[in-house]
Design an enzyme around this catalytic site. Structure first.
Site, mmCIF file in Angstrom:
data_model
loop_
_atom_site.group_PDB
_atom_site.id
_atom_site.type_symbol
_atom_site.label_atom_id
_atom_site.label_comp_id
_atom_site.label_asym_id
_atom_site.label_seq_id
_atom_site.Cartn_x
_atom_site.Cartn_y
_atom_site.Cartn_z
ATOM 1 N N ASP A 37 13.313 19.875 -12.772
ATOM 2 C CA ASP A 37 13.366 20.693 -13.996
ATOM 3 C C ASP A 37 13.409 19.759 -15.192
ATOM 4 O O ASP A 37 13.479 18.525 -15.026
ATOM 5 C CB ASP A 37 14.623 21.608 -13.971
ATOM 6 C CG ASP A 37 14.433 22.890 -14.793
ATOM 7 O OD1 ASP A 37 14.426 22.800 -16.041
ATOM 8 O OD2 ASP A 37 14.273 23.969 -14.208
ATOM 9 N N VAL A 61 6.789 19.206 -15.980
ATOM 10 C CA VAL A 61 5.506 19.456 -15.296
ATOM 11 C C VAL A 61 4.301 19.064 -16.147
ATOM 12 O O VAL A 61 3.199 18.906 -15.632
ATOM 13 C CB VAL A 61 5.365 20.929 -14.847
ATOM 14 C CG1 VAL A 61 6.417 21.277 -13.796
ATOM 15 C CG2 VAL A 61 5.424 21.902 -16.027
ATOM 16 N N TYR A 158 0.221 33.620 -22.403
ATOM 17 C CA TYR A 158 0.909 33.760 -21.115
ATOM 18 C C TYR A 158 -0.048 34.390 -20.096
ATOM 19 O O TYR A 158 -0.216 33.875 -18.980
ATOM 20 C CB TYR A 158 2.161 34.622 -21.287
ATOM 21 C CG TYR A 158 3.003 34.715 -20.028
ATOM 22 C CD1 TYR A 158 3.769 33.641 -19.593
ATOM 23 C CD2 TYR A 158 3.029 35.885 -19.272
ATOM 24 C CE1 TYR A 158 4.534 33.720 -18.439
ATOM 25 C CE2 TYR A 158 3.789 35.977 -18.114
ATOM 26 C CZ TYR A 158 4.541 34.892 -17.700
ATOM 27 O OH TYR A 158 5.288 34.965 -16.547
ATOM 28 N N LYS A 162 -1.653 32.458 -16.797
ATOM 29 C CA LYS A 162 -1.335 32.928 -15.448
ATOM 30 C C LYS A 162 -2.595 33.353 -14.700
ATOM 31 O O LYS A 162 -2.678 33.225 -13.476
ATOM 32 C CB LYS A 162 -0.319 34.069 -15.516
ATOM 33 C CG LYS A 162 1.061 33.634 -16.007
ATOM 34 C CD LYS A 162 1.693 32.637 -15.043
ATOM 35 C CE LYS A 162 3.130 32.311 -15.381
ATOM 36 N NZ LYS A 162 3.743 31.371 -14.422
ATOM 37 N N THR A 195 15.834 37.504 -14.323
ATOM 38 C CA THR A 195 16.251 36.096 -14.416
ATOM 39 C C THR A 195 16.665 35.825 -15.870
ATOM 40 O O THR A 195 16.441 36.672 -16.747
ATOM 41 C CB THR A 195 15.086 35.143 -14.068
ATOM 42 O OG1 THR A 195 14.104 35.237 -15.129
ATOM 43 C CG2 THR A 195 14.437 35.485 -12.741
HETATM 44 P P1 NDP Z 1 13.398 30.921 -16.212
HETATM 45 O O1 NDP Z 1 13.078 30.796 -17.657
HETATM 46 O O2 NDP Z 1 14.628 31.644 -15.809
HETATM 47 O O3 NDP Z 1 13.420 29.469 -15.528
HETATM 48 C C1 NDP Z 1 12.371 28.571 -15.757
HETATM 49 C C2 NDP Z 1 12.875 27.162 -15.582
HETATM 50 O O4 NDP Z 1 11.746 26.279 -15.828
HETATM 51 C C3 NDP Z 1 13.953 26.773 -16.609
HETATM 52 O O5 NDP Z 1 14.967 26.032 -15.971
HETATM 53 C C4 NDP Z 1 13.182 25.926 -17.594
HETATM 54 O O6 NDP Z 1 13.981 24.964 -18.248
HETATM 55 C C5 NDP Z 1 12.174 25.241 -16.688
HETATM 56 N N1 NDP Z 1 11.049 24.676 -17.427
HETATM 57 C C6 NDP Z 1 10.495 25.102 -18.595
HETATM 58 N N2 NDP Z 1 9.516 24.256 -18.982
HETATM 59 C C7 NDP Z 1 9.448 23.276 -18.049
HETATM 60 C C8 NDP Z 1 8.655 22.110 -17.888
HETATM 61 N N3 NDP Z 1 7.741 21.752 -18.806
HETATM 62 N N4 NDP Z 1 8.847 21.329 -16.801
HETATM 63 C C9 NDP Z 1 9.786 21.647 -15.878
HETATM 64 N N5 NDP Z 1 10.588 22.729 -15.984
HETATM 65 C C10 NDP Z 1 10.416 23.537 -17.047
HETATM 66 O O7 NDP Z 1 12.087 31.591 -15.551
HETATM 67 P P2 NDP Z 1 11.928 32.550 -14.273
HETATM 68 O O8 NDP Z 1 12.743 32.055 -13.157
HETATM 69 O O9 NDP Z 1 12.045 33.948 -14.724
HETATM 70 O O10 NDP Z 1 10.363 32.320 -13.971
HETATM 71 C C11 NDP Z 1 9.896 31.357 -13.036
HETATM 72 C C12 NDP Z 1 8.391 31.511 -12.916
HETATM 73 O O11 NDP Z 1 8.063 32.856 -12.536
HETATM 74 C C13 NDP Z 1 7.631 31.243 -14.217
HETATM 75 O O12 NDP Z 1 6.419 30.583 -13.942
HETATM 76 C C14 NDP Z 1 7.367 32.656 -14.740
HETATM 77 O O13 NDP Z 1 6.238 32.706 -15.600
HETATM 78 C C15 NDP Z 1 7.129 33.391 -13.450
HETATM 79 N N6 NDP Z 1 7.311 34.828 -13.567
HETATM 80 C C16 NDP Z 1 8.544 35.357 -13.872
HETATM 81 C C17 NDP Z 1 8.713 36.721 -13.996
HETATM 82 C C18 NDP Z 1 10.027 37.337 -14.335
HETATM 83 O O14 NDP Z 1 10.065 38.569 -14.560
HETATM 84 N N7 NDP Z 1 11.130 36.592 -14.387
HETATM 85 C C19 NDP Z 1 7.578 37.640 -13.786
HETATM 86 C C20 NDP Z 1 6.334 36.973 -13.497
HETATM 87 C C21 NDP Z 1 6.216 35.626 -13.368
HETATM 88 P P3 NDP Z 1 14.523 25.284 -19.765
HETATM 89 O O15 NDP Z 1 15.439 26.457 -19.604
HETATM 90 O O16 NDP Z 1 15.212 24.036 -20.186
HETATM 91 O O17 NDP Z 1 13.306 25.614 -20.569
#
Ligand code: NDP
Length: 265
Positions: A37, A61, A158, A162, A195
């Site tokens: 992360d 990433v 977004y 995706k 989340t």
């Molecule tokens: P969260 O925002 O809860 O968690 C995402 C995590 O990714 C955070 O810890 C964030 O860190 C980290 N992050 C952000 N940018 C980077 C980066 N450049 N490199 C590494 N880590 C990074 O997201 P969700 O768990 O809800 O979502 C996870 C995935 O699922 C995403 O791809 C999202 O688009 C997808 N998704 C989620 C949905 C939902 O309803 N929750 C629905 C559809 C898809 P920090 O907090 O410091 O930014």
């Protein structure tokens, strides 16, 4: 619980939310997981709570140098990499309200969302294939979204990013198969999973429940999904139960994509 016994796994964006749930489910199934992360404090804490089956490494990433470093770490410490879950993603609304419609979005905001959601997945797939090639087998799981399958008027970048993840997943699957590699690549398309990503939109006041209900009004199951429910799909795709599944897209959305909410009653 040994469906992923000793599979060396790297999960991006694993400090919280869906990525953390995937890491937990994989450890429960016997995998060794590198949680990665940009949120190092939460990432370390989440990994520590998972015990000996997990470790934390900082990985943005968007940065190819980070990918090279962390993949090299996994290979030197564990000898191989079996599974990469490209989960990290952003909506573009993290820093507050901004225009993300196709008429008013700023180019820099459009690019920032694609940089994390699409470039990040491209790099993850690239370095996964290279790391998995010696064994000739592996599973790459890309977390796309329901938003990659339909247009989203207020979140153009977004949705576009995706959709591109969905397409790139199929290209990676075809490339690996054409190379004679048993490296599979599939996408998961969640919708409305509860989340921390949702917290800014839900708030904590007395209207929270009403806002939650409004967000899932068009979802046939009328509820948010749980991160653990997404993790269960990732376990399946990573496991040897899914060795003939590649280039596929799995929806997990409470039935949202099964039919139009606007269909006549
Ligand atoms: P969260 O925002 O809860 O968690 C995402 C995590 O990714 C955070 O810890 C964030 O860190 C980290 N992050 C952000 N940018 C980077 C980066 N450049 N490199 C590494 N880590 C990074 O997201 P969700 O768990 O809800 O979502 C996870 C995935 O699922 C995403 O791809 C999202 O688009 C997808 N998704 C989620 C949905 C939902 O309803 N929750 C629905 C559809 C898809 P920090 O907090 O410091 O930014």
């Amino acid at each position: 619980m040994t469906r992923l016994k000793e599979k060396v796994t790297l999960v991006t964006g694993a400090a919280r939310g869906i990525g953390a749930a995937i890491a937990r489910a994989f450890v429960d199934e016997g995998a060794f997981v590198y949680l990665t992360d940009i949120d190092d404090d939460n990432g370390r804490a989440t990994a520590a709570a998972l015990g000996e089956g997990a470790a934390y490494a900082s990985l943005d990433v968007r940065e190819e140098a980070d990918w090279r470093e962390v993949v090299a770490l996994a290979l030197s410490e564990r000898g191989r990499l079996d599974v990469v879950v490209n989960n990290a993603g952003i909506t573009g609304f993290e820093a507050g309200a901004a225009a993300h419609d196709p008429e008013n979005a700023r180019l820099e905001d459009w690019r920032a969302v694609h940089e994390t959601n699409l470039d990040g997945v491209f790099l993850g797939c690239k370095h996964a294939i290279r790391a998995m090639r010696p064994a000739g087998t592996g599973s790459i799981i890309n977390i796309s979204s329901r938003s990659g399958l339909v247009g989203i008027a207020g979140a153009a970048a977004y949705a576009s990013s995706k959709a591109a993840v969905r397409n790139h997943t199929k290209t990676v699957a075809l490339w690996c198969a054409a190379q004679g590699l048993a490296i599979r690549c599939n996408s998961i398309h969640p919708a409305a999973i509860l989340t921390p990503m949702w917290e800014p939109m839900l708030g904590s006041g007395p209207d929270r429940e009403a806002r939650m209900a409004a967000f899932v009004r068009d979802t046939p199951q009328r509820r948010f999904g749980r991160p653990e429910e997404v993790a269960a799909l990732a376990v399946l795709l990573a496991s040897d139960e899914a060795t003939y599944v590649t280039g596929a897209e799995l929806n997990i959305d409470g039935g949202l994509l099964a039919g139009s909410a606007a269909s006549p009653g």
